[in-house]
Design a protein around this motif. Structure first.
Motif, PDB file in Angstrom:
ATOM      1  N   PRO A 357      50.137  65.520  85.731  1.00 30.21           N
ATOM      2  CA  PRO A 357      50.436  66.171  84.453  1.00 30.21           C
ATOM      3  C   PRO A 357      49.359  67.185  84.099  1.00 30.21           C
ATOM      4  CG  PRO A 357      49.521  63.987  84.090  1.00 30.21           C
ATOM      5  CD  PRO A 357      49.724  64.122  85.572  1.00 30.21           C
ATOM      6  N   LEU A 358      49.703  68.114  83.203  1.00 28.92           N
ATOM      7  CA  LEU A 358      48.702  69.038  82.707  1.00 28.92           C
ATOM      8  C   LEU A 358      47.599  68.275  81.997  1.00 28.92           C
ATOM      9  CD1 LEU A 358      50.890  71.895  81.177  1.00 28.92           C
ATOM     10  CD2 LEU A 358      49.466  72.055  83.215  1.00 28.92           C
ATOM     11  N   PRO A 359      46.384  68.792  82.039  1.00 30.15           N
ATOM     12  CA  PRO A 359      45.311  68.146  81.268  1.00 30.15           C
ATOM     13  C   PRO A 359      45.683  68.048  79.795  1.00 30.15           C
ATOM     14  CG  PRO A 359      44.415  69.798  82.773  1.00 30.15           C
ATOM     15  CD  PRO A 359      45.912  69.949  82.811  1.00 30.15           C
ATOM     16  N   ALA A 360      45.141  67.021  79.142  1.00 32.88           N
ATOM     17  CA  ALA A 360      45.503  66.745  77.750  1.00 32.88           C
ATOM     18  C   ALA A 360      45.250  67.933  76.845  1.00 32.88           C
ATOM     19  CB  ALA A 360      44.742  65.515  77.262  1.00 32.88           C
ATOM     20  N   GLU A 361      44.136  68.651  77.070  1.00 34.44           N
ATOM     21  CA  GLU A 361      43.825  69.766  76.174  1.00 34.44           C
ATOM     22  C   GLU A 361      44.830  70.905  76.288  1.00 34.44           C
ATOM     23  OE1 GLU A 361      41.864  68.569  78.500  1.00 34.44           O
ATOM     24  OE2 GLU A 361      41.061  70.111  79.834  1.00 34.44           O
ATOM     25  N   GLU A 362      45.422  71.090  77.495  1.00 33.10           N
ATOM     26  CA  GLU A 362      46.423  72.137  77.665  1.00 33.10           C
ATOM     27  C   GLU A 362      47.746  71.743  77.021  1.00 33.10           C
ATOM     28  OE1 GLU A 362      44.661  73.173  82.053  1.00 33.10           O
ATOM     29  OE2 GLU A 362      46.702  73.806  81.601  1.00 33.10           O
ATOM     30  N   ILE A 363      48.138  70.470  77.189  1.00 34.20           N
ATOM     31  CA  ILE A 363      49.339  69.971  76.523  1.00 34.20           C
ATOM     32  C   ILE A 363      49.176  70.089  75.012  1.00 34.20           C
ATOM     33  CG2 ILE A 363      50.583  67.846  75.960  1.00 34.20           C
ATOM     34  CD1 ILE A 363      51.587  68.873  78.511  1.00 34.20           C
ATOM     35  N   ASN A 364      48.018  69.703  74.512  1.00 35.23           N
ATOM     36  CA  ASN A 364      47.761  69.759  73.069  1.00 35.23           C
ATOM     37  C   ASN A 364      47.862  71.181  72.540  1.00 35.23           C
ATOM     38  OD1 ASN A 364      47.337  67.016  72.873  1.00 35.23           O
ATOM     39  ND2 ASN A 364      45.124  67.165  73.105  1.00 35.23           N
ATOM     40  N   GLN A 365      47.379  72.162  73.320  1.00 36.71           N
ATOM     41  CA  GLN A 365      47.425  73.547  72.862  1.00 36.71           C
ATOM     42  C   GLN A 365      48.860  74.060  72.769  1.00 36.71           C
ATOM     43  OE1 GLN A 365      44.652  75.526  71.799  1.00 36.71           O
ATOM     44  NE2 GLN A 365      46.499  76.483  70.963  1.00 36.71           N
ATOM     45  N   ILE A 366      49.708  73.709  73.783  1.00 30.80           N
ATOM     46  CA  ILE A 366      51.124  74.086  73.729  1.00 30.80           C
ATOM     47  C   ILE A 366      51.771  73.468  72.497  1.00 30.80           C
ATOM     48  CG2 ILE A 366      53.363  73.867  74.902  1.00 30.80           C
ATOM     49  CD1 ILE A 366      51.796  73.803  77.560  1.00 30.80           C
ATOM     50  N   TRP A 367      51.462  72.209  72.260  1.00 30.16           N
ATOM     51  CA  TRP A 367      52.007  71.468  71.115  1.00 30.16           C
ATOM     52  C   TRP A 367      51.587  72.118  69.805  1.00 30.16           C
ATOM     53  CZ3 TRP A 367      50.098  66.315  68.814  1.00 30.16           C
ATOM     54  CH2 TRP A 367      51.152  65.622  68.229  1.00 30.16           C
ATOM     55  N   GLU A 368      50.321  72.488  69.710  1.00 34.39           N
ATOM     56  CA  GLU A 368      49.811  73.126  68.493  1.00 34.39           C
ATOM     57  C   GLU A 368      50.419  74.512  68.291  1.00 34.39           C
ATOM     58  OE1 GLU A 368      47.903  72.012  66.121  1.00 34.39           O
ATOM     59  OE2 GLU A 368      47.409  70.058  66.975  1.00 34.39           O
ATOM     60  N   ASP A 369      50.580  75.255  69.383  1.00 36.17           N
ATOM     61  CA  ASP A 369      51.189  76.589  69.285  1.00 36.17           C
ATOM     62  C   ASP A 369      52.601  76.497  68.719  1.00 36.17           C
ATOM     63  OD1 ASP A 369      49.741  78.168  72.272  1.00 36.17           O
ATOM     64  OD2 ASP A 369      48.958  77.849  70.248  1.00 36.17           O
ATOM     65  N   CYS A 370      53.376  75.499  69.176  1.00 33.11           N
ATOM     66  CA  CYS A 370      54.728  75.312  68.659  1.00 33.11           C
ATOM     67  C   CYS A 370      54.694  75.009  67.164  1.00 33.11           C
ATOM     68  CB  CYS A 370      55.437  74.175  69.408  1.00 33.11           C
ATOM     69  SG  CYS A 370      55.889  74.560  71.111  1.00 33.11           S
ATOM     70  N   LYS A 371      53.769  74.153  66.770  1.00 30.47           N
ATOM     71  CA  LYS A 371      53.649  73.809  65.345  1.00 30.47           C
ATOM     72  C   LYS A 371      53.281  75.040  64.516  1.00 30.47           C
ATOM     73  CE  LYS A 371      49.936  72.589  63.712  1.00 30.47           C
ATOM     74  NZ  LYS A 371      48.795  73.279  63.049  1.00 30.47           N
ATOM     75  N   ASP A 372      52.339  75.858  65.010  1.00 27.76           N
ATOM     76  CA  ASP A 372      51.905  77.046  64.274  1.00 27.76           C
ATOM     77  C   ASP A 372      53.029  78.061  64.112  1.00 27.76           C
ATOM     78  OD1 ASP A 372      48.546  77.094  65.738  1.00 27.76           O
ATOM     79  OD2 ASP A 372      49.401  75.952  64.053  1.00 27.76           O
ATOM     80  N   MET A 373      53.994  78.042  65.048  1.00 23.76           N
ATOM     81  CA  MET A 373      55.135  78.953  64.946  1.00 23.76           C
ATOM     82  C   MET A 373      56.306  78.324  64.203  1.00 23.76           C
ATOM     83  SD  MET A 373      55.140  80.967  68.628  1.00 23.76           S
ATOM     84  CE  MET A 373      54.690  79.573  69.665  1.00 23.76           C
ATOM     85  N   GLY A 374      56.123  77.075  63.734  1.00 21.47           N
ATOM     86  CA  GLY A 374      57.128  76.473  62.873  1.00 21.47           C
ATOM     87  C   GLY A 374      58.031  75.452  63.511  1.00 21.47           C
ATOM     88  N   VAL A 375      57.663  74.900  64.684  1.00 17.90           N
ATOM     89  CA  VAL A 375      58.500  73.904  65.349  1.00 17.90           C
ATOM     90  C   VAL A 375      57.673  72.642  65.577  1.00 17.90           C
ATOM     91  CG1 VAL A 375      59.757  73.303  67.452  1.00 17.90           C
ATOM     92  CG2 VAL A 375      59.998  75.574  66.470  1.00 17.90           C
TER      93      VAL A 375
END
Length: 420
Positions: A357-375
């Motif tokens: 799997p992707l490292p946790a920090e990379e997964i977290n960044q994708i997750w945060e980016d989605c939240k910042d864009m409203g999802v």
């Protein structure tokens, strides 16, 4: 208003005794295609036979039992990761993946490079000789299985793998009969066709001696179960006697299996074959475990693998215990193409790019980016790398299009960060 127009759409006004439609509102009732996500890949220009000639060859020279999809069958030309391109350059998002075969993407760059290197080194030998790729691959694959599943046989297809599994089970147990679930698919060869329990695959000829079926526990469509059943979270219509979190239908299906044991097979059988979920599983597709059987907290005696094992390359495997493998070793067993250098290099490259799997920090960044864009997305999976998407049922198509675009943007940002 009467006449030949039928029911009038909303947004009309009566003017001078006539019906005039507001143009803007009329257009809004016409469905439009959602915008396809961008793709930077440019396919090569198609230079082979014209569509009509390909179709004619198909009709005259290709087995008619190989039925095609769609009214106008697709003539595909090139693939790139999740995308397919036809002969006219039209792009398709491939959500079928070659019948759940292309695990890590069409022409994945790292798998392609590994294949090209091996092609220039050694295409084929046989397992009467040693070569490094089969040993390296066998070690990688075995490391993903719990003890005592550590012995691997490499074959060329899922049907061939199931053939061998049946053969091994019969040799080891000195019994013959094997049971499968109704509705299951285990191959189209004469040997495995007895295990396959789907009417259209049956050709009306003798096959699969010693194979019996039992009822599939299906609380969604089967005779027992309903909306309260523990094992039917999507059933909302049919009533049942199950209390919340309980599935009484389970006992009914177990009784059906006991009835099969008492009436359809001898007192001892060679084996029972079942898909962990009656769709293709394995290689992380369930989200929580690498292999489907692990979700049931059981360790089978034999596991067969195919489909996504080679990312589209013809490859399959049987994984079993040393004790069962020794039963086959009493005499010679040989497979000319199973475990070829090329197949093993492809298989190892697929494992290398679906296993970690992707490292946790990379997964977290994708997750945060989605939240910042409203999802907002959930998280789950064995390594917390699975995005859980379960929206409320009032979600609209426009909502989904927006969510997909946001997720795509977040992944593109991840790719740009990874490229730096």
């Amino acid at each position: 208003m009467s006449g030949g127009l039928g029911p009038l759409p909303w947004g009309y006004v009566r003017r001078f005794g006539r019906v005039v439609f507001r143009q803007q509102q009329w257009k809004s009732t016409v469905s439009t295609h959602p915008k396809m996500p961008p793709c930077d890949f440019v396919p090569e220009k198609y230079k082979s036979y014209p569509y009509e000639r390909i179709q004619k060859i198909r009709e005259q020279n290709i087995s008619p039992s190989l039925r095609m999809y769609y009214k106008k069958p697709l003539l595909l030309h090139q693939g790139h990761m999740q995308w397919l391109f036809d002969y006219e350059g039209r792009r398709y998002l491939d959500l079928f993946a070659g019948i759940v075969t292309v695990s890590v993407g069409h022409c994945h760059p790292k798998v392609t490079v590994a294949t090209q290197k091996q092609l220039a080194r050694l295409w084929h030998t046989t397992n009467i000789y040693m070569h490094p790729s089969i040993h390296e691959y066998a070690e990688k694959l075995a490391s993903l299985f719990p003890d005592p599943l550590k012995v691997i046989y490499l074959t060329n297809s899922g049907s061939e793998a199931n053939d061998l599994a049946m053969f091994m089970a019969r040799l080891h147990t000195h019994n013959f009969d094997i049971i499968s679930f109704r509705g299951s698919y285990h191959g189209g060869s004469p040997y495995t066709l007895g295990l396959t329990s789907i009417g259209p695959y049956k050709h009306g000829v003798a096959n699969g001696f010693g194979c019996s079926t039992t009822m599939l526990p299906d609380v969604f469509r089967g005779p027992w179960g309903g909306r309260h059943c523990r094992d039917s979270p999507v059933q909302t219509l049919r009533k049942c006697s199950c209390s919340k979190g309980v599935c009484h239908a389970n006992n009914q299906y177990i009784e059906q299996f006991k009835d099969t044991l008492n009436t359809s097979v001898p007192k001892t059988i060679a084996g029972f074959i079942a898909e962990p979920i009656q769709v293709q599983t394995g290689f992380g597709r369930t989200g929580s475990h690498f292999w489907g059987f692990q979700t049931h907290d059981v360790v089978p005696d034999i596991v067969t693998l195919a489909k996504g094992i080679g990312n589209g390359f013809p490859m399959a495997a049987v994984v079993t215990t040393k004790e069962i493998a020794n039963s086959l070793a009493q005499n010679l067993h040989f497979n000319t193409f199973g475990g070829s250098p090329l197949a093993c290099v492809v298989g190892a490259a697929v494992l290398d790019h679906s296993r970690h799997p992707l490292p946790a920090e990379e997964i977290n960044q994708i997750w945060e980016d989605c939240k910042d864009m409203g999802v907002l997305l959930g998280r789950g999976g064995l390594y917390n790398q699975t995005f859980r998407i379960k929206p409320p049922m009032c979600i609209t198509k426009k909502d989904v299009d927006f969510a997909v675009e946001v997720f795509h943007t977040a992944l593109q940002r991840h790719m740009e960060r990874a490229a730096k």
